[in-house]
Design a protein around this motif. Sequence first.
Motif, PDB file in Angstrom:
ATOM      1  N   ILE A  13       0.862  -1.177   0.000  1.00 39.72           N
ATOM      2  CA  ILE A  13       0.000   0.000   0.000  1.00 39.72           C
ATOM      3  C   ILE A  13       0.899   1.229   0.000  1.00 39.72           C
ATOM      4  CG2 ILE A  13      -1.890   1.164   1.196  1.00 39.72           C
ATOM      5  CD1 ILE A  13      -2.328  -1.607   2.650  1.00 39.72           C
ATOM      6  N   SER A  14       0.983   1.905  -1.149  1.00 40.93           N
ATOM      7  CA  SER A  14       2.007   2.930  -1.321  1.00 40.93           C
ATOM      8  C   SER A  14       1.592   3.930  -2.396  1.00 40.93           C
ATOM      9  CB  SER A  14       3.326   2.262  -1.737  1.00 40.93           C
ATOM     10  OG  SER A  14       4.298   3.214  -2.126  1.00 40.93           O
ATOM     11  N   PRO A  15       2.099   5.168  -2.331  1.00 46.00           N
ATOM     12  CA  PRO A  15       1.996   6.027  -3.516  1.00 46.00           C
ATOM     13  C   PRO A  15       2.692   5.362  -4.692  1.00 46.00           C
ATOM     14  CG  PRO A  15       2.776   7.273  -1.608  1.00 46.00           C
ATOM     15  CD  PRO A  15       2.818   5.825  -1.235  1.00 46.00           C
ATOM     16  N   LEU A  16       2.154   5.553  -5.885  1.00 45.41           N
ATOM     17  CA  LEU A  16       2.702   4.937  -7.092  1.00 45.41           C
ATOM     18  C   LEU A  16       3.019   6.023  -8.120  1.00 45.41           C
ATOM     19  CD1 LEU A  16       0.159   1.979  -7.554  1.00 45.41           C
ATOM     20  CD2 LEU A  16       2.341   1.948  -6.310  1.00 45.41           C
ATOM     21  N   PRO A  17       4.029   5.795  -8.957  1.00 47.11           N
ATOM     22  CA  PRO A  17       4.252   6.732 -10.056  1.00 47.11           C
ATOM     23  C   PRO A  17       2.973   6.860 -10.879  1.00 47.11           C
ATOM     24  CG  PRO A  17       6.050   5.162  -9.895  1.00 47.11           C
ATOM     25  CD  PRO A  17       4.974   4.678  -8.959  1.00 47.11           C
ATOM     26  N   PRO A  18       2.640   8.081 -11.356  1.00 46.51           N
ATOM     27  CA  PRO A  18       3.471   9.287 -11.417  1.00 46.51           C
ATOM     28  C   PRO A  18       3.342  10.221 -10.223  1.00 46.51           C
ATOM     29  CG  PRO A  18       1.479   9.651 -12.662  1.00 46.51           C
ATOM     30  CD  PRO A  18       1.377   8.250 -12.115  1.00 46.51           C
ATOM     31  N   ALA A  19       2.934   9.752  -9.061  1.00 43.88           N
ATOM     32  CA  ALA A  19       2.836  10.623  -7.885  1.00 43.88           C
ATOM     33  C   ALA A  19       4.177  11.300  -7.638  1.00 43.88           C
ATOM     34  CB  ALA A  19       2.419   9.797  -6.665  1.00 43.88           C
ATOM     35  N   GLU A  20       4.131  12.581  -7.317  1.00 48.19           N
ATOM     36  CA  GLU A  20       5.340  13.387  -7.196  1.00 48.19           C
ATOM     37  C   GLU A  20       5.912  13.281  -5.787  1.00 48.19           C
ATOM     38  OE1 GLU A  20       3.840  17.164  -8.499  1.00 48.19           O
ATOM     39  OE2 GLU A  20       4.254  16.719 -10.604  1.00 48.19           O
ATOM     40  N   THR A  21       6.341  12.081  -5.444  1.00 43.66           N
ATOM     41  CA  THR A  21       6.990  11.801  -4.176  1.00 43.66           C
ATOM     42  C   THR A  21       7.988  10.681  -4.390  1.00 43.66           C
ATOM     43  OG1 THR A  21       6.672  10.822  -1.974  1.00 43.66           O
ATOM     44  CG2 THR A  21       4.979  10.374  -3.594  1.00 43.66           C
ATOM     45  N   ASP A  22       9.126  10.754  -3.718  1.00 40.13           N
ATOM     46  CA  ASP A  22      10.145   9.731  -3.935  1.00 40.13           C
ATOM     47  C   ASP A  22       9.695   8.368  -3.425  1.00 40.13           C
ATOM     48  OD1 ASP A  22      12.984   9.274  -4.894  1.00 40.13           O
ATOM     49  OD2 ASP A  22      13.113   8.439  -2.871  1.00 40.13           O
ATOM     50  N   ILE A  23       8.707   8.333  -2.525  1.00 41.52           N
ATOM     51  CA  ILE A  23       8.220   7.040  -2.050  1.00 41.52           C
ATOM     52  C   ILE A  23       7.583   6.264  -3.199  1.00 41.52           C
ATOM     53  CG2 ILE A  23       6.632   5.894  -0.442  1.00 41.52           C
ATOM     54  CD1 ILE A  23       7.128   8.205   1.494  1.00 41.52           C
ATOM     55  N   LEU A  42      -0.208  -4.259  -5.682  1.00 40.12           N
ATOM     56  CA  LEU A  42      -0.069  -2.851  -5.326  1.00 40.12           C
ATOM     57  C   LEU A  42      -1.442  -2.248  -5.083  1.00 40.12           C
ATOM     58  CD1 LEU A  42       2.514  -1.772  -8.063  1.00 40.12           C
ATOM     59  CD2 LEU A  42       3.006  -2.377  -5.679  1.00 40.12           C
ATOM     60  N   TRP A  43      -1.579  -1.492  -3.999  1.00 39.16           N
ATOM     61  CA  TRP A  43      -2.847  -0.855  -3.656  1.00 39.16           C
ATOM     62  C   TRP A  43      -2.653   0.652  -3.611  1.00 39.16           C
ATOM     63  CZ3 TRP A  43      -7.339  -3.720  -2.756  1.00 39.16           C
ATOM     64  CH2 TRP A  43      -7.158  -5.112  -2.676  1.00 39.16           C
ATOM     65  N   THR A  44      -3.553   1.388  -4.244  1.00 40.59           N
ATOM     66  CA  THR A  44      -3.459   2.841  -4.285  1.00 40.59           C
ATOM     67  C   THR A  44      -4.837   3.464  -4.149  1.00 40.59           C
ATOM     68  OG1 THR A  44      -2.765   4.746  -5.635  1.00 40.59           O
ATOM     69  CG2 THR A  44      -3.580   2.822  -6.825  1.00 40.59           C
ATOM     70  N   ASP A  45      -4.885   4.647  -3.535  1.00 38.15           N
ATOM     71  CA  ASP A  45      -6.137   5.401  -3.494  1.00 38.15           C
ATOM     72  C   ASP A  45      -6.126   6.531  -4.519  1.00 38.15           C
ATOM     73  OD1 ASP A  45      -4.240   6.940  -2.221  1.00 38.15           O
ATOM     74  OD2 ASP A  45      -5.435   7.368  -0.433  1.00 38.15           O
ATOM     75  N   ALA A  46      -5.103   6.549  -5.388  1.00 37.44           N
ATOM     76  CA  ALA A  46      -5.025   7.556  -6.452  1.00 37.44           C
ATOM     77  C   ALA A  46      -5.838   7.100  -7.660  1.00 37.44           C
ATOM     78  CB  ALA A  46      -3.575   7.782  -6.852  1.00 37.44           C
ATOM     79  N   TRP A  49      -2.078   5.514 -12.276  1.00 38.85           N
ATOM     80  CA  TRP A  49      -0.761   4.970 -11.975  1.00 38.85           C
ATOM     81  C   TRP A  49      -0.079   4.622 -13.287  1.00 38.85           C
ATOM     82  CZ3 TRP A  49      -5.354   2.640 -10.437  1.00 38.85           C
ATOM     83  CH2 TRP A  49      -5.753   1.519 -11.176  1.00 38.85           C
ATOM     84  N   ASP A  50       1.214   4.420 -13.217  1.00 40.90           N
ATOM     85  CA  ASP A  50       2.005   4.082 -14.389  1.00 40.90           C
ATOM     86  C   ASP A  50       1.681   2.639 -14.802  1.00 40.90           C
ATOM     87  OD1 ASP A  50       3.892   3.514 -16.308  1.00 40.90           O
ATOM     88  OD2 ASP A  50       5.603   4.231 -15.144  1.00 40.90           O
ATOM     89  N   PHE A  94      -0.301  12.473  -0.125  1.00 35.27           N
ATOM     90  CA  PHE A  94      -0.134  11.078  -0.516  1.00 35.27           C
ATOM     91  C   PHE A  94      -0.442  10.086   0.607  1.00 35.27           C
ATOM     92  CE2 PHE A  94       3.008  13.678  -2.878  1.00 35.27           C
ATOM     93  CZ  PHE A  94       2.426  13.581  -4.130  1.00 35.27           C
ATOM     94  N   HIS A  95      -0.485  10.544   1.854  1.00 36.06           N
ATOM     95  CA  HIS A  95      -0.554   9.587   2.964  1.00 36.06           C
ATOM     96  C   HIS A  95      -1.718   9.792   3.923  1.00 36.06           C
ATOM     97  CE1 HIS A  95       3.383   7.911   1.904  1.00 36.06           C
ATOM     98  NE2 HIS A  95       3.752   9.150   1.652  1.00 36.06           N
ATOM     99  N   ALA A  96      -2.580  10.768   3.674  1.00 36.47           N
ATOM    100  CA  ALA A  96      -3.690  10.985   4.607  1.00 36.47           C
ATOM    101  C   ALA A  96      -4.608   9.770   4.671  1.00 36.47           C
ATOM    102  CB  ALA A  96      -4.489  12.237   4.208  1.00 36.47           C
ATOM    103  N   GLY A  97      -4.930   9.194   3.515  1.00 34.39           N
ATOM    104  CA  GLY A  97      -5.771   8.000   3.503  1.00 34.39           C
ATOM    105  C   GLY A  97      -5.102   6.822   4.191  1.00 34.39           C
ATOM    106  N   PHE A  98      -3.800   6.693   4.010  1.00 38.48           N
ATOM    107  CA  PHE A  98      -3.060   5.602   4.651  1.00 38.48           C
ATOM    108  C   PHE A  98      -3.019   5.800   6.166  1.00 38.48           C
ATOM    109  CE2 PHE A  98      -0.239   5.218   0.575  1.00 38.48           C
ATOM    110  CZ  PHE A  98      -1.365   4.831  -0.134  1.00 38.48           C
TER     111      PHE A  98
END
Length: 440
Positions: A13-23, A42-46, A49-50, A94-98
């Motif tokens: 459960i992580s931010p995924l590209p193209p999110a503008e964060t190095d994580i 991979l799980w995302t709330d965005a 994703w790439d 990027f992390h409020a939902g997490f």
Amino acid sequence: MADVEPRPTIHWISPLPPAETDIAHYTARVLPALSKKTEVVLWTDAREWDPALERHATVRRFDPDTVMPRDFAAASRGTGPEMLFLHIGNSWVFHAGFLRLAQRIPTFVVLHDLAIQELMIEAVEQNEWDAPSYLAGLAKWYGAEGKRLGQACLNRTEKGSAISASLPGFELVLDKALGVLTHTELAHHAVQARLPQLPAQVLPLPFEIGPAPLPRRTSSGPLRLLQFGWIGPNRRLEQILEALAQMPEGFDYRLDVMGKVWDSDLIYDKLTQLNLAHRVHLHGFVSEPVLDDALRQAHLVLNLRHPSMGEASGSQLRIWNAAAPSVVTREGWYAGLPEDVVYSVDTDNEIAQLQALFAKLAADRRAGDEIGTAGRAYFEAHHAPTAYAQNIVAWAAETVGQAGRDLALRLSSERHKARNLHPDLQKRLEVLTATARSKL
């Protein structure tokens, strides 16, 4: 027929590209090695994703407020145990939902930032979390004074960055954790001091080791300076501009800033005030190929951070991968690096030390080559994704069986300990977290 070794499923459960964060980029870097060892979902709330990620893993979009353990189980693809890894950084975007998910479902937490006050405060301000939960968490772990300071931050009479050394806040995302992974010894020790019963692991932050770089640094012309990433006040851009403005007449340079600046109007005003607009160029976020090319051209990369958010620097790994010379703040994680892999400055003499370094490189454009080469060698020896993936899977597999049973016992014990923490241990925690926070 030989038995086939079961393949575990890792729910990541992580931010995924193209999110503008190095994580997000960290996830993309470790994914190929991780997928060789496990089945990865991979799980995302965005919303996007790439698509290239799907070469190595299944990607699922989810609602962190309604997803249930059975939803993860239904998406499992492996034949072995299942493990949920939840990534926590310090940006509410990027992390409020997490953050909210961590309050509901037990997971292994990858703690990218030890001090997460900004995440929590801004999540409340953006209506992404509720103030009562934030204040109750501070009261549980830091008592009445913690709750008072938290309320002051919500009232904007205090800043999260100012209270993070003594109230880093990481405990609030670890209440239901099955285990915690950090990327520095300092963060690891801070977590252990506060949550001694929580299974904890520390692994060097991974980065894909690219081909040997072909530097494009010129031996003449303007000194090429570079800063990149998510650039908040702690990245010292204002101080860098002050140092450049005070350089002697005739100092020839160009500073490229590639990333999102926390207050672009403030920086543009400062550039005008200091008469630097023709020398300093704000690009916003750029593609990885553009950034990598800029790194190959840079005579010096500025990677200063004070105060820090308390974890290792993915930006520094990218710099080393490019064999580029860099300058960092001599604190925390950076202070523990070998002296020959980075230039270092101290906050109490920052501008003068930066100016001396600028003058040295201006006199000899090749002066930083040795630092860049040594940094690349250190990077290759310590930060390969393959070893990271092997270790993270092995640790989780060893821990997951007992972790659920331990969690209930730990929750009961910690409720008592958090209210009755011995003053000596509280002081030790503050020293550890203040030190760890100053290392990125």
